[in-house]
Write a protein that holds these residues in place. Structure first.
Motif, short mmCIF file in Angstrom:
data_model
loop_
_atom_site.label_atom_id
_atom_site.label_comp_id
_atom_site.label_asym_id
_atom_site.label_seq_id
_atom_site.Cartn_x
_atom_site.Cartn_y
_atom_site.Cartn_z
N TYR A 182 35.30 43.66 45.65
CA TYR A 182 36.34 44.48 46.30
C TYR A 182 36.23 44.45 47.83
CZ TYR A 182 40.20 47.75 45.35
OH TYR A 182 41.44 48.34 45.21
N PRO A 183 35.04 44.70 48.41
CA PRO A 183 34.96 44.63 49.88
C PRO A 183 35.37 43.26 50.43
CG PRO A 183 33.02 45.71 49.00
CD PRO A 183 33.77 45.16 47.82
N ALA A 184 34.93 42.19 49.77
CA ALA A 184 35.28 40.83 50.22
C ALA A 184 36.79 40.60 50.13
CB ALA A 184 34.53 39.81 49.38
N ALA A 185 37.40 41.12 49.08
CA ALA A 185 38.85 40.95 48.90
C ALA A 185 39.63 41.73 49.96
CB ALA A 185 39.26 41.42 47.50
N ILE A 186 39.09 42.87 50.37
CA ILE A 186 39.76 43.67 51.41
C ILE A 186 39.78 42.89 52.73
CG2 ILE A 186 39.49 45.71 52.90
CD1 ILE A 186 38.56 47.21 50.32
N ILE A 187 38.64 42.29 53.07
CA ILE A 187 38.56 41.48 54.30
C ILE A 187 39.61 40.37 54.24
CG2 ILE A 187 37.14 39.85 55.61
CD1 ILE A 187 34.67 41.53 54.65
N LYS A 188 39.69 39.71 53.07
CA LYS A 188 40.66 38.63 52.89
C LYS A 188 42.10 39.15 53.00
CE LYS A 188 41.27 34.78 49.67
NZ LYS A 188 40.90 34.28 48.36
N ALA A 189 42.37 40.28 52.33
CA ALA A 189 43.73 40.84 52.33
C ALA A 189 44.17 41.25 53.73
CB ALA A 189 43.79 42.05 51.39
N LEU A 190 43.26 41.76 54.53
CA LEU A 190 43.62 42.21 55.87
C LEU A 190 43.94 41.05 56.79
CD1 LEU A 190 41.09 45.14 56.38
CD2 LEU A 190 43.57 45.32 56.13
#
Length: 192
Positions: A182-190
């Protein structure tokens, strides 16, 4: 969502319904120096959600809404706008958001789902993967759209299913991966 510059941290609201284990991992991530997010708000549809305790522990504003009608949904939208929320993270949130709600935050709602989407949308994902004798399951983070678990996939993590796995043991293995994904995906999404 624009690329972040300098120390521009994005305000995040996390929606939960239960124990909040993904919420806890997101809070820990938000406290890291390199993190791009600040968790400003925890919202739940369940006043007895164990995860709400993290709001007290980490001094984060929390609100409970029943999400039963458009009036309560309007209150949620106002709360999110008043807190200048840039991103909503659904973390074990067991309510389906209305089309109107999703349109208000188009492309800015993420969900974590315990399967390798597009396989096994909805509930009972672990039972279904085991029953179908899949070799792998996993978890996916996707952008929420108006179709259940059908939005653009941001990131996935695979988990091997062994022959002794039960839905419970598989759930436990996948949850460990969720906390990293989840944290890694947030970085990617942003950065999209």
């Amino acid at each position: 969502m624009a690329l972040l510059t300098g120390s521009n941290k994005k305000n995040v609201a996390v929606f939960i319904s239960g124990t909040g284990s993904n919420l806890k991992s997101l809070i820990k991530f938000s406290k890291l120096k390199k993190s791009q997010i600040i968790i400003k708000l925890i919202i739940s549809n369940n006043s007895k959600a164990k995860g709400l305790q993290y709001a007290n522990i980490y001094k984060i504003k929390k609100k409970v809404f029943d999400f039963k009608n458009t009036l309560s949904e309007k209150k949620v939208i106002n709360e999110l706008k008043n807190n200048d929320i840039h991103l909503i993270c659904l973390a074990g949130f067991m309510k389906i958001l209305s089309k109107n709600f999703i349109n208000n935050f188009k492309g800015k709602i993420l969900n974590i789902h315990p399967s390798l989407l597009p396989k096994y949308k909805g509930l009972n994902t672990h039972e279904r993967a085991i029953r179908n004798k899949d070799k792998y399951s996993g978890c996916s983070v996707h952008i929420v759209n108006s179709r259940l678990d059908s939005g653009r996939i941001i990131s996935q993590k695979k988990v091997r299913i062994n022959k002794f796995d039960t839905p419970k043991t598989l759930a436990k293995k996948i949850l460990t991966k969720e906390h990293k994904l989840y944290p890694a995906a947030i970085i990617k999404a942003l950065s999209l």
